[in-house]
Design a protein around this motif. Structure first.
Motif, PDB file in Angstrom:
ATOM      1  N   UNK A  78       6.531  -6.476 -12.025  1.00  0.00           N
ATOM      2  CA  UNK A  78       5.504  -6.345 -10.989  1.00  0.00           C
ATOM      3  C   UNK A  78       5.521  -7.565 -10.072  1.00  0.00           C
ATOM      4  N   UNK A  79       5.620  -8.763 -10.651  1.00  0.00           N
ATOM      5  CA  UNK A  79       5.641  -9.981  -9.850  1.00  0.00           C
ATOM      6  C   UNK A  79       6.869 -10.019  -8.947  1.00  0.00           C
ATOM      7  N   UNK A  80       8.008  -9.605  -9.455  1.00  0.00           N
ATOM      8  CA  UNK A  80       9.233  -9.589  -8.639  1.00  0.00           C
ATOM      9  C   UNK A  80       9.102  -8.593  -7.485  1.00  0.00           C
ATOM     10  N   UNK A  81       8.507  -7.444  -7.769  1.00  0.00           N
ATOM     11  CA  UNK A  81       8.347  -6.445  -6.697  1.00  0.00           C
ATOM     12  C   UNK A  81       7.362  -6.939  -5.641  1.00  0.00           C
ATOM     13  N   UNK A  96       6.947 -10.104  -4.801  1.00  0.00           N
ATOM     14  CA  UNK A  96       7.630 -11.153  -4.038  1.00  0.00           C
ATOM     15  C   UNK A  96       8.613 -10.563  -3.036  1.00  0.00           C
ATOM     16  N   UNK A  97       9.255  -9.474  -3.410  1.00  0.00           N
ATOM     17  CA  UNK A  97      10.246  -8.843  -2.529  1.00  0.00           C
ATOM     18  C   UNK A  97       9.604  -8.055  -1.413  1.00  0.00           C
TER      19      UNK A  97
END
Length: 101
Positions: A94-97, A99-100
């Protein structure tokens, strides 16, 4: 037999130097022992291979007990890799999505 002895000394020295350079949960004393004995083993191998001109010599295979014990200590004391739970994996995804985006 002589070449095997010199080769084993050199390998032991290189392995101990490599273990001394890695901070992998080892104690400071263990890294210090590896850092001191590694160059000694490697130096003695270099001496026997390139400077020693023959004559009599003694082969001490007992000298390889210490490197074996240090390798066992190295792998026994290393920090295990953290295993993520499914919730932690989902949160990181979730955090990576986020940030992207």
């Amino acid at each position: 037999m002589f070449n095997w002895y010199v080769g084993l000394l050199a390998i032991s020295g290189v392995v101990m130097i490599a273990m001394a350079m890695v901070e992998n949960g080892q104690s400071r004393a263990s890294r210090l022992i590896n850092g001191i004995l590694g160059p000694i083993y490697l130096g003695y191998a270099v001496y026997l291979a390139f400077i020693f001109e023959g004559g009599s010599y003694l082969i001490f295979f007992q000298a390889f007990i210490l490197p074996v014990l240090l390798v066992v200590d190295f792998f026994r004391n290393r920090k295990p890799r953290q295993k993520l739970t499914e919730t932690q994996k989902a949160w990181r995804a979730h955090q990576r999505s986020e940030q992207n985006s």
